[in-house]
Write a protein that holds these residues in place. Structure first.
Motif, short mmCIF file in Angstrom:
data_model
loop_
_atom_site.label_atom_id
_atom_site.label_comp_id
_atom_site.label_asym_id
_atom_site.label_seq_id
_atom_site.Cartn_x
_atom_site.Cartn_y
_atom_site.Cartn_z
N GLY A 7 0.79 -1.71 -0.37
CA GLY A 7 -0.12 -0.22 -0.26
C GLY A 7 1.06 1.26 -0.15
N LEU A 8 1.74 1.78 0.81
CA LEU A 8 2.79 2.24 1.00
C LEU A 8 3.42 3.19 -0.51
CD1 LEU A 8 4.47 2.30 4.78
CD2 LEU A 8 3.12 3.83 3.21
N CYS A 9 4.16 1.44 -1.04
CA CYS A 9 4.86 1.87 -2.11
C CYS A 9 3.61 1.95 -3.03
CB CYS A 9 5.15 0.35 -2.99
SG CYS A 9 6.74 -0.03 -1.96
N LEU A 10 2.64 1.64 -3.30
CA LEU A 10 1.77 2.19 -4.55
C LEU A 10 1.19 3.87 -4.21
CD1 LEU A 10 -1.26 -0.91 -4.82
CD2 LEU A 10 0.54 0.16 -6.23
N VAL A 11 0.84 4.60 -3.15
CA VAL A 11 1.10 5.28 -2.27
C VAL A 11 2.00 6.17 -3.09
CG1 VAL A 11 0.57 6.85 -0.71
CG2 VAL A 11 -0.85 5.02 -0.51
N TYR A 12 3.09 6.42 -2.41
CA TYR A 12 3.99 6.88 -2.88
C TYR A 12 4.24 6.95 -4.16
CZ TYR A 12 5.37 7.53 1.66
OH TYR A 12 4.86 8.89 3.19
N HIS A 41 -0.25 10.73 -12.65
CA HIS A 41 -0.68 11.67 -11.84
C HIS A 41 -1.98 12.32 -11.90
CE1 HIS A 41 0.39 15.60 -9.79
NE2 HIS A 41 0.14 16.42 -10.75
N ASN A 42 -2.14 12.88 -13.55
CA ASN A 42 -3.70 12.88 -13.36
C ASN A 42 -5.05 12.46 -12.61
OD1 ASN A 42 -3.03 15.13 -14.21
ND2 ASN A 42 -2.95 14.56 -16.63
N ALA A 43 -4.31 10.78 -13.03
CA ALA A 43 -5.43 10.26 -12.19
C ALA A 43 -6.35 9.76 -10.66
CB ALA A 43 -4.97 8.39 -13.04
N ALA A 44 -4.38 10.18 -9.70
CA ALA A 44 -4.49 10.32 -8.48
C ALA A 44 -4.81 11.35 -7.86
CB ALA A 44 -3.83 9.49 -8.37
N HIS A 45 -5.30 12.77 -8.55
CA HIS A 45 -4.66 14.24 -8.07
C HIS A 45 -5.41 15.02 -7.32
CE1 HIS A 45 -4.37 18.35 -8.30
NE2 HIS A 45 -3.09 18.84 -8.85
N ASP A 46 -6.93 14.26 -8.12
CA ASP A 46 -8.36 15.03 -6.45
C ASP A 46 -8.41 14.37 -5.41
OD1 ASP A 46 -8.55 16.88 -8.57
OD2 ASP A 46 -10.16 15.70 -9.24
N THR A 47 -7.76 12.49 -5.19
CA THR A 47 -7.83 12.38 -4.51
C THR A 47 -6.48 12.38 -3.30
OG1 THR A 47 -8.43 10.25 -5.70
CG2 THR A 47 -7.58 9.84 -3.53
N ARG A 48 -5.09 12.52 -3.87
CA ARG A 48 -4.42 12.58 -2.86
C ARG A 48 -4.49 14.25 -2.79
NH1 ARG A 48 -1.66 11.49 -7.82
NH2 ARG A 48 -0.98 13.66 -8.74
N ALA A 75 2.27 6.69 -6.90
CA ALA A 75 1.40 7.54 -7.32
C ALA A 75 1.29 9.46 -6.61
CB ALA A 75 -0.77 7.49 -6.78
N GLY A 76 1.62 9.50 -5.61
CA GLY A 76 1.99 10.22 -4.97
C GLY A 76 3.62 11.64 -5.93
N PHE A 77 4.19 10.48 -6.34
CA PHE A 77 5.51 11.14 -6.64
C PHE A 77 5.55 10.92 -8.41
CE2 PHE A 77 6.50 10.64 -2.10
CZ PHE A 77 6.42 12.91 -2.03
N SER A 78 4.85 10.32 -9.29
CA SER A 78 5.10 10.26 -10.21
C SER A 78 5.23 11.11 -11.32
CB SER A 78 3.69 8.73 -10.93
OG SER A 78 4.35 8.52 -12.43
N HIS A 79 6.21 11.02 -11.69
CA HIS A 79 6.34 12.01 -12.62
C HIS A 79 5.39 11.57 -14.25
CE1 HIS A 79 8.80 13.97 -10.62
NE2 HIS A 79 9.69 13.15 -10.69
N ILE A 80 4.39 9.99 -14.25
CA ILE A 80 3.95 9.78 -15.79
C ILE A 80 2.67 10.95 -15.10
CG2 ILE A 80 2.98 8.10 -16.35
CD1 ILE A 80 4.92 6.28 -15.16
N PHE A 96 -2.27 14.78 0.76
CA PHE A 96 -1.58 14.67 -0.09
C PHE A 96 -0.05 15.42 -0.66
CE2 PHE A 96 1.70 11.23 -2.09
CZ PHE A 96 2.09 11.01 -1.43
N PRO A 97 1.00 15.92 -0.73
CA PRO A 97 1.48 16.55 -1.03
C PRO A 97 1.81 16.32 -2.70
CG PRO A 97 2.48 16.27 0.18
CD PRO A 97 1.64 15.85 0.73
N CYS A 98 1.91 16.69 -3.73
CA CYS A 98 2.36 16.46 -5.38
C CYS A 98 2.88 17.74 -5.74
CB CYS A 98 0.75 15.77 -5.94
SG CYS A 98 -0.57 16.91 -6.33
N HIS A 99 2.60 18.95 -5.57
CA HIS A 99 3.75 19.59 -6.33
C HIS A 99 4.22 20.15 -5.51
CE1 HIS A 99 0.05 20.11 -9.30
NE2 HIS A 99 -0.66 19.70 -8.27
#
Length: 62
Positions: A31-36, A47-54, A38-43, A59-62
Motif C-alpha cells: 500500500g505504501l509503495c502504491l501511494v508513493y 498523476h492526473n488519475a490520482a490528483h484529486d484524491t491526493r 502515485a504521489g510522486f510519479s512523473h508519469i 497528500f502533497p504532489c506539487h
C-alpha cells in the motif's frame, strides 16, 4: 422429481499470529509503495488519475 442437495464442505486452515503479522506487513508495504508511486510519479497519466484524491487526503504532489 427428487431434489438433490449438495453439501459444501469448507476446509479451514489455522493461521498463526506470525503469519498474520507477515501478511499485514506485506500488505502495508504494498500500500505504501502504491501511494508513493502515485504521489510522486512523473508519469502524467498516473498523476492526473490520482490528483484529486491526493489533494482531498492532504497528500502533497506539487
Amino acid at each position: 422429481m427428487p431434489v438433490i442437495s449438495a453439501k459444501q464442505h469448507s476446509l479451514t486452515t489455522p493461521v498463526t499470529l506470525s503469519q498474520r503479522v507477515v501478511i499485514a506487513v506485506g500488505a502495508s508495504l504494498l500500500g505504501l509503495c502504491l501511494v508513493y508511486f502515485a504521489g510522486f510519479s512523473h508519469i502524467e497519466a498516473v498523476h492526473n488519475a490520482a490528483h484529486d484524491t491526493r489533494h482531498s487526503a492532504a497528500f502533497p504532489c506539487h
